[in-house]
Design an enzyme around this catalytic site. Structure first.
Site, PDB file in Angstrom:
ATOM      1  N   GLU A   1      42.608  44.127  43.571  1.00 36.66           N
ATOM      2  CA  GLU A   1      42.298  45.457  42.700  1.00 36.66           C
ATOM      3  C   GLU A   1      41.491  46.561  43.516  1.00 36.66           C
ATOM      4  O   GLU A   1      40.600  45.992  44.543  1.00 36.66           O
ATOM      5  CB  GLU A   1      41.483  45.281  41.510  1.00 36.66           C
ATOM      6  CG  GLU A   1      40.322  44.433  41.523  1.00 36.66           C
ATOM      7  CD  GLU A   1      40.058  43.614  40.039  1.00 36.66           C
ATOM      8  OE1 GLU A   1      40.584  43.051  39.500  1.00 36.66           O
ATOM      9  OE2 GLU A   1      38.523  43.674  40.058  1.00 36.66           O
TER      10      GLU A   1
ATOM     11  N   CYS B   1      36.042  51.849  45.420  1.00 37.33           N
ATOM     12  CA  CYS B   1      35.573  50.535  45.745  1.00 37.33           C
ATOM     13  C   CYS B   1      36.808  49.540  46.086  1.00 37.33           C
ATOM     14  O   CYS B   1      37.702  49.407  45.439  1.00 37.33           O
ATOM     15  CB  CYS B   1      34.915  49.830  44.309  1.00 37.33           C
ATOM     16  SG  CYS B   1      34.519  48.078  44.610  1.00 37.33           S
TER      17      CYS B   1
ATOM     18  N   CYS C   1      38.508  34.924  46.202  1.00 36.26           N
ATOM     19  CA  CYS C   1      37.417  34.864  47.162  1.00 36.26           C
ATOM     20  C   CYS C   1      37.168  33.085  47.216  1.00 36.26           C
ATOM     21  O   CYS C   1      36.975  32.589  46.191  1.00 36.26           O
ATOM     22  CB  CYS C   1      36.073  35.388  46.652  1.00 36.26           C
ATOM     23  SG  CYS C   1      34.680  35.432  47.638  1.00 36.26           S
TER      24      CYS C   1
ATOM     25  N   CYS D   1      30.753  32.099  43.897  1.00 39.49           N
ATOM     26  CA  CYS D   1      29.571  32.370  43.086  1.00 39.49           C
ATOM     27  C   CYS D   1      29.872  32.408  41.644  1.00 39.49           C
ATOM     28  O   CYS D   1      30.677  32.807  41.214  1.00 39.49           O
ATOM     29  CB  CYS D   1      29.211  34.084  43.470  1.00 39.49           C
ATOM     30  SG  CYS D   1      28.946  34.196  45.286  1.00 39.49           S
TER      31      CYS D   1
ATOM     32  N   CYS E   1      30.569  35.176  39.147  1.00 43.33           N
ATOM     33  CA  CYS E   1      31.530  36.216  39.556  1.00 43.33           C
ATOM     34  C   CYS E   1      33.136  36.092  39.045  1.00 43.33           C
ATOM     35  O   CYS E   1      33.415  34.867  39.486  1.00 43.33           O
ATOM     36  CB  CYS E   1      31.593  36.572  41.091  1.00 43.33           C
ATOM     37  SG  CYS E   1      32.802  37.449  41.743  1.00 43.33           S
TER      38      CYS E   1
ATOM     39  N   GLY F   1      36.758  39.637  46.915  1.00 41.45           N
ATOM     40  CA  GLY F   1      36.881  39.026  48.178  1.00 41.45           C
ATOM     41  C   GLY F   1      35.279  39.307  49.166  1.00 41.45           C
ATOM     42  O   GLY F   1      34.627  39.958  48.577  1.00 41.45           O
ATOM     43  N   GLU F   2      35.171  38.273  50.084  1.00 44.35           N
ATOM     44  CA  GLU F   2      34.004  38.341  50.956  1.00 44.35           C
ATOM     45  C   GLU F   2      34.393  39.002  52.345  1.00 44.35           C
ATOM     46  O   GLU F   2      35.241  38.429  53.084  1.00 44.35           O
ATOM     47  CB  GLU F   2      33.269  36.869  51.123  1.00 44.35           C
ATOM     48  CG  GLU F   2      32.395  36.772  52.537  1.00 44.35           C
ATOM     49  CD  GLU F   2      31.287  38.047  52.352  1.00 44.35           C
ATOM     50  OE1 GLU F   2      30.813  38.338  51.037  1.00 44.35           O
ATOM     51  OE2 GLU F   2      30.962  38.481  53.509  1.00 44.35           O
TER      52      GLU F   2
ATOM     53  N   SER G   1      29.666  45.120  51.592  1.00 41.97           N
ATOM     54  CA  SER G   1      28.668  44.217  50.900  1.00 41.97           C
ATOM     55  C   SER G   1      29.167  42.872  51.367  1.00 41.97           C
ATOM     56  O   SER G   1      30.112  42.341  51.186  1.00 41.97           O
ATOM     57  CB  SER G   1      28.826  44.364  49.384  1.00 41.97           C
ATOM     58  OG  SER G   1      27.986  43.637  48.609  1.00 41.97           O
TER      59      SER G   1
ATOM     60  N   SER H   1      24.123  40.711  49.082  1.00 40.31           N
ATOM     61  CA  SER H   1      24.017  40.123  47.861  1.00 40.31           C
ATOM     62  C   SER H   1      22.984  38.988  47.856  1.00 40.31           C
ATOM     63  O   SER H   1      23.105  38.024  48.209  1.00 40.31           O
ATOM     64  CB  SER H   1      25.275  39.806  47.153  1.00 40.31           C
ATOM     65  OG  SER H   1      26.381  40.716  47.052  1.00 40.31           O
ATOM     66  N   LEU H   2      21.657  39.625  47.617  1.00 42.58           N
ATOM     67  CA  LEU H   2      20.599  38.649  47.561  1.00 42.58           C
ATOM     68  C   LEU H   2      20.366  37.710  46.228  1.00 42.58           C
ATOM     69  O   LEU H   2      20.545  36.666  46.106  1.00 42.58           O
ATOM     70  CB  LEU H   2      19.001  39.403  47.766  1.00 42.58           C
ATOM     71  CG  LEU H   2      17.906  38.474  48.072  1.00 42.58           C
ATOM     72  CD1 LEU H   2      18.115  37.603  48.848  1.00 42.58           C
ATOM     73  CD2 LEU H   2      16.633  39.598  47.972  1.00 42.58           C
ATOM     74  N   HIS H   3      20.326  38.570  45.255  1.00 45.46           N
ATOM     75  CA  HIS H   3      20.395  38.065  43.672  1.00 45.46           C
ATOM     76  C   HIS H   3      19.065  36.867  43.504  1.00 45.46           C
ATOM     77  O   HIS H   3      18.864  36.712  42.107  1.00 45.46           O
ATOM     78  CB  HIS H   3      21.690  37.490  43.481  1.00 45.46           C
ATOM     79  CG  HIS H   3      22.751  38.242  43.496  1.00 45.46           C
ATOM     80  ND1 HIS H   3      22.721  39.528  43.779  1.00 45.46           N
ATOM     81  CD2 HIS H   3      24.153  37.974  43.803  1.00 45.46           C
ATOM     82  CE1 HIS H   3      23.852  40.290  44.029  1.00 45.46           C
ATOM     83  NE2 HIS H   3      24.718  39.268  43.951  1.00 45.46           N
TER      84      HIS H   3
ATOM     85  N   ASN I   1      27.005  42.014  34.531  1.00 45.33           N
ATOM     86  CA  ASN I   1      28.049  42.516  33.851  1.00 45.33           C
ATOM     87  C   ASN I   1      28.898  41.101  33.461  1.00 45.33           C
ATOM     88  O   ASN I   1      29.476  40.379  34.174  1.00 45.33           O
ATOM     89  CB  ASN I   1      29.024  43.043  35.060  1.00 45.33           C
ATOM     90  CG  ASN I   1      29.575  44.300  34.540  1.00 45.33           C
ATOM     91  OD1 ASN I   1      29.919  44.824  33.116  1.00 45.33           O
ATOM     92  ND2 ASN I   1      29.538  44.979  35.437  1.00 45.33           N
TER      93      ASN I   1
ATOM     94  N   CYS J   1      33.869  43.599  39.607  1.00 49.91           N
ATOM     95  CA  CYS J   1      34.428  42.674  40.678  1.00 49.91           C
ATOM     96  C   CYS J   1      35.554  41.484  40.033  1.00 49.91           C
ATOM     97  O   CYS J   1      34.999  40.866  39.366  1.00 49.91           O
ATOM     98  CB  CYS J   1      33.387  41.973  41.375  1.00 49.91           C
ATOM     99  SG  CYS J   1      33.890  40.935  42.634  1.00 49.91           S
TER     100      CYS J   1
HETATM  101  N1  SAH Z   1      31.617  39.309  48.393  1.00 50.66           N
HETATM  102  C1  SAH Z   1      31.022  40.441  48.642  1.00 50.66           C
HETATM  103  C2  SAH Z   1      31.303  41.702  47.958  1.00 50.66           C
HETATM  104  C3  SAH Z   1      32.083  41.761  46.795  1.00 50.66           C
HETATM  105  S1  SAH Z   1      31.486  41.454  45.390  1.00 50.66           S
HETATM  106  C4  SAH Z   1      29.539  40.125  48.139  1.00 50.66           C
HETATM  107  O1  SAH Z   1      29.340  39.187  47.286  1.00 50.66           O
HETATM  108  O2  SAH Z   1      28.603  40.763  48.224  1.00 50.66           O
HETATM  109  C5  SAH Z   1      30.346  42.871  45.240  1.00 50.66           C
HETATM  110  C6  SAH Z   1      29.168  42.877  44.215  1.00 50.66           C
HETATM  111  O3  SAH Z   1      29.426  42.751  42.775  1.00 50.66           O
HETATM  112  C7  SAH Z   1      28.223  41.595  44.833  1.00 50.66           C
HETATM  113  O4  SAH Z   1      26.909  42.258  44.958  1.00 50.66           O
HETATM  114  C8  SAH Z   1      28.334  40.610  43.689  1.00 50.66           C
HETATM  115  O5  SAH Z   1      27.387  39.702  43.600  1.00 50.66           O
HETATM  116  C9  SAH Z   1      28.607  41.548  42.418  1.00 50.66           C
HETATM  117  N2  SAH Z   1      28.967  41.114  41.399  1.00 50.66           N
HETATM  118  C10 SAH Z   1      29.943  39.943  41.197  1.00 50.66           C
HETATM  119  N3  SAH Z   1      30.039  39.533  39.778  1.00 50.66           N
HETATM  120  C11 SAH Z   1      29.263  40.443  39.033  1.00 50.66           C
HETATM  121  C12 SAH Z   1      28.759  40.445  37.796  1.00 50.66           C
HETATM  122  N4  SAH Z   1      29.520  39.699  36.878  1.00 50.66           N
HETATM  123  N5  SAH Z   1      28.078  41.358  37.286  1.00 50.66           N
HETATM  124  C13 SAH Z   1      27.603  42.185  38.332  1.00 50.66           C
HETATM  125  N6  SAH Z   1      27.629  42.265  39.504  1.00 50.66           N
HETATM  126  C14 SAH Z   1      28.511  41.148  39.746  1.00 50.66           C
HETATM  127 FE1  SF4 Z   2      33.058  36.086  46.484  1.00 51.35          FE
HETATM  128 FE2  SF4 Z   2      31.287  38.339  46.410  1.00 51.35          FE
HETATM  129 FE3  SF4 Z   2      32.330  37.201  43.987  1.00 51.35          FE
HETATM  130 FE4  SF4 Z   2      30.703  35.643  45.558  1.00 51.35          FE
HETATM  131  S1  SF4 Z   2      30.250  37.769  44.513  1.00 51.35           S
HETATM  132  S2  SF4 Z   2      32.592  34.846  44.591  1.00 51.35           S
HETATM  133  S3  SF4 Z   2      31.010  36.227  47.819  1.00 51.35           S
HETATM  134  S4  SF4 Z   2      33.502  38.300  45.713  1.00 51.35           S
END
Ligand code: SAH
Ligand code: SF4
Length: 352
Positions: free
Chosen positions: A92, A105, A112, A116, A119, A159-160, A189, A212-214, A288, A332
């Site tokens: 997408e 985006c 992926c 995570c 996600c 994806g990453e 990212s 993506s630190l989190h 989200n 995402c």
């Molecule tokens: N794989 C890469 C880029 C794609 S994800 C990464 O992880 O950085 C893009 C962003 O969306 C990342 O910062 C990810 O942590 C965030 N993301 C994933 N799931 C989410 C959710 N449910 N709510 C908010 N942000 C989310």
């Molecule tokens: Fe992959 Fe980024 Fe989602 Fe983590 S947050 S599963 S690295 S797309």
């Protein structure tokens, strides 16, 4: 065999593909301009090319490999496309207009493998890396939806990107060299693939890198992001610091706020310590909602404000992700997730 797609080729590569013609140099310039500057997806519409050449091109090549399987619009004018190229693997991309600019985006992989826990993409598993034609193709498909120029691109779809460095870097170069976007407006990212951050630093492309630190704590981050077992917080933040030094660019730390998990004020204090001494900012992203079966929830407005204030008091530059397209599952992987689920429901045999 399918025809080769020209999206993803540089002007020079297009010229080489036209080797049977004496005017390959001129025609490749016109074609690159049609494809990349006008987002033209049909040879038949390239009015500055001779009719016979257009017919020959149609027989030998494709402009773009992408087909759209779903197109949704949100009430706040975000548009999302679910695209594929005939192999049933959908991915997408999202168009996000702002008053002063248009951003998009895009995805770097189908699914992926990083898993995570918060996600939708991570929960859906991994299919494959996307090719340059498919990455740049998403930008062009979105550009064809709007008369305004898309000036900003973020690799925050499925994806990453740093697990697909070769195609992502080639795509960044095409977006810069052929489409004409500024490297500064291209954001990658990453979940934190440390060796690939150094690889990218060596290339010295002045793009924007976001991590993506989190969570600043290894135990919390590890629970959310399995990657942390391989490269911990200190190593990963260290790599971002080195990246910033090598490129002279400010970096971003994406920070997902999950109620009671990542939004505690001690974590804000720890982030301030970790990010001190190099040019960066922290971008807050309220969770989200995705059904992760982990009971994750979005913090209320008051906690987000408190977290933000704590960071600001400690001297951190903070931004907050502007949330758009909620009604079309713009986060995402959410739309592709829905798509997968409905097709799964349809195709799974009934178990006795
Ligand atoms: N794989 C890469 C880029 C794609 S994800 C990464 O992880 O950085 C893009 C962003 O969306 C990342 O910062 C990810 O942590 C965030 N993301 C994933 N799931 C989410 C959710 N449910 N709510 C908010 N942000 C989310
Ligand atoms: Fe992959 Fe980024 Fe989602 Fe983590 S947050 S599963 S690295 S797309």
């Amino acid at each position: 065999m399918k025809n080769q797609s020209l999206v993803g080729c540089t002007k020079k590569e297009i010229e080489a593909l036209l080797d049977w013609r004496d005017d390959a140099s001129l025609r490749s310039k016109q074609m690159a301009s049609q494809i990349y500057k006008r987002a033209q997806s049909e040879f038949s519409q390239m009015a500055d090319l001779p009719a016979q050449l257009r017919q020959e091109l149609e027989q030998r090549f494709l402009v773009s490999p992408l087909e759209v399987s779903r197109h949704v619009r949100s009430s706040d004018s975000v548009q999302k496309l679910l695209v594929h190229n005939g192999d049933g693997n959908a991915y997408e991309c999202v168009l996000i207009p702002y008053p002063d600019r248009v951003s998009c985006c895009i995805s770097s992989q189908v699914g992926c493998p990083m898993g995570c826990r918060f996600c939708a993409t991570g929960l859906g598993g991994f299919d494959r890396n996307l090719e340059v034609s498919e990455i740049v193709g998403q930008y062009l498909k979105l550009q064809s939806l709007t008369p305004r120029r898309i000036s900003h691109v973020v690799f925050m779809g499925m994806g990453e990107p740093l697990l697909n460095v070769k195609s992502v870097v080639a795509s960044l170069k095409i977006l810069h060299d052929e489409v004409g976007l500024s490297y500064r407006h291209l954001t990658v990212s990453t979940v934190g693939i440390v060796p690939a951050i150094y690889q990218l630093a060596d290339l010295k492309l002045p793009i924007h890198l976001a991590l993506s630190l989190h969570s600043p704590y290894d135990d919390v981050r590890q629970r959310l992001m399995p990657v942390n077992a391989k490269w911990n917080v200190a190593e990963t933040v260290g790599a971002m610091k080195d990246y910033s030094k090598a490129t002279g660019r400010k970096v971003t730390f994406e920070y997902l706020l999950i109620k009671g998990v990542t939004d505690t004020l001690d974590q804000a204090e720890r982030i301030a310590t970790l990010t001190r001494g190099f040019p960066c900012f922290v971008n807050l992203i309220p969770f989200n909602w995705v059904d992760t079966e982990q009971g994750f929830a979005r913090p209320d407005r008051k906690s987000v404000n408190q977290f933000r204030a704590k960071l600001e008091q400690a001297g951190v530059n903070v931004t907050e992700r502007m949330e758009r397209g909620h009604d079309i599952a713009a986060a995402c992987g959410q739309l592709a997730g829905q798509f997968k689920q409905t097709s799964r429901q349809k195709t799974l045999p009934q178990l006795a």
